[in-house]
Each structure stands twice: as C-alpha cells, then as structure tokens.
Design a protein around this motif. Sequence first.
Motif: not given
Length: 323
Positions: A8, A11, A15, A19-20, A71, A73, A96
Amino acid sequence: MQEIKWGIIGCGDVTEVKSGPAFSKVANSKLVAVMRRDAVKAADYARRHKVEKWYSDASELINDPEVNAIYIATPPLQHEAYAIEALAAGKPVYVEKPMTLNAEAAKRMIEASNQYRVKLTVAHYRRAQPMFLKIRELLNDKIIGNIRFVQLNMLQPLNTNIIANTDEDWRKNPAISGGGLFHDLAPHQLDLMSYFFGATEKSVGFAVKQHTGTPVDDLVSGQILFENGIIFNGTWCFTVSEAQQSDICEIYGSKGKISFPMFKNNVSVTVEGQSKDYIFEPLKHVEQPMIEEVVKYFLNKRPNPCSGEEALITMKLLDAFTQ
C-alpha cells in the motif's frame, strides 16, 4: 503468480477499515508492506495491522521484490506518478478514486498501462457491493419499465461527517484533490451511472463557490445525456443547513421508481403504487468485495472489474461539470 502480495502506498486513515484489512481477508491475497511519508505513522500502521514491512519511500516499496501488486491510496495529486512508476516496474496497480486529478492525467495512466502491458484497476468499489448489484439487476429486469431519467441530490452541511477523517483537510485543496468534496464523493455516483446506463453522448454542468471560507467549488450541477436517451440530473451542494441534508438517487421508469442513498444500505422500489424495500447488511470493509474481484483479475481469473478506460469516463464527467 499464485498469490497477490500487496504493498500500500498511502496507508492513511481511509485505509484503516475501509480497505486495508481486506487485502489479507480475501483468498489468494496478502498485505505484506505499507508506505507513508511519515515513518513513525507508517511503522505504527504496520504494527497495528500486523504487516511485515513498512517504508517511508514509495520507490522502495514499489521495488520490493516480494511485493507483486500496488494499491495507491494517497490523495489524487500523487496517483498518476505513483501508478506510472509501479506500472513501469511491472507491478499491477489498484488505484483509489478519483483516478487522478483530471482526464488528461488519467489518459497518461492508461497509456502507461498499455505501454508496459501491466494491469490497472480503479477503485470504484460500489460496483461490487451487493446493494448496487441488486439495483443493476432490477434495472436489467425492467422492474420499473423503461428508464426515463435519474435525479440525484447530494446535499451536505459545511461540517459533513459523511467522509472519512484525515490528518489534514486536503479535500478542500484543489491542487491536491482536484476540486473539493465534489471530486471526492461524485466519482462514486457518476461511475455507477455509467455502470447502470452505458455510454454517454453529452454532458454539461456548472460549478460555483458560494461559501467564502473555502478555495473550492461547493455547489455543482451536472447533466448527462446517455446514448440510450436516458437523462441524468445531479446536484451537489456542501453548504446547506443540517435540516436540509440529503443523500438520494431516484431512477424513474415507465412503471415506477427506484430510490436509494449512496452512503446507507437501503433500496426502495415503487411499481404502480406498490412499494418494496430491500435492506442490506453494512459491510465492515466496504472495499472487500471489489478487492476480491481485483485479485481474481490480477490472477487472470476474471475480466477487469473497473478498467482505466471506464474510470476515464468518470474523469471526463468531473471535468465537464466543473470546467
């Protein structure tokens, strides 16, 4: 590739629950590294979420040989640069929403995905949630007949709590967010309209700043004409009174109407005077259904659940409504 091992970038608070945790809850998926520019906060996130590694430099995470998917974010300002760097490194990207600051930047991300032949998916995660899948099923089954038009109102007071908390109010800095709360919330709604009704033919809108205490537009009005003749009307205002706040989307058909909010869990269907309500259980991790689909896509087990090209449609609508 048998398992997606995620890293990620960014973070932050969004998140923590949304999502995390889901990356290690779905099959064939594991969160193995996180990055935040604040090293203390990155280390704290990794400790609390039992993640093996943390970084304060995105390039180090991207080039970690154990990490095979990224990912992103962060706020939208960083999406393009981080996505292109990850794609160039051969790591598929889940980014995102909004995809980035504007349509031109989104096109560059798509070009990079094509150039490096690496997968890119955008987190329009309502596409995978049971409530919105049910709405799509009702539309496809013509429960309310032929669709005529859509009316959406997202009306919130100045200090709305409908969004996740962040360390800094970056959403109200257009250089970072692209354009305020509209750019943060409307992508969910506009993507669903394309998901439900298909290709757009024309779009137009107006955006104004009515409150003097913010540098971004706080009232946006937009219309879409879809190729199938359906018309969408949307109003987003973030300076109404507490008593006037509203989150409602109404789809009108030749036989009835489907009504639903974007941030709650109920759908109401009225057909020829008879009403039926559908109530859905709140999701603990709202992105988990989408992450399941992304993992399958990255493992070549299903098509892309939301491609860059699909997300570009939403970016063009954001631009059309606000420029």
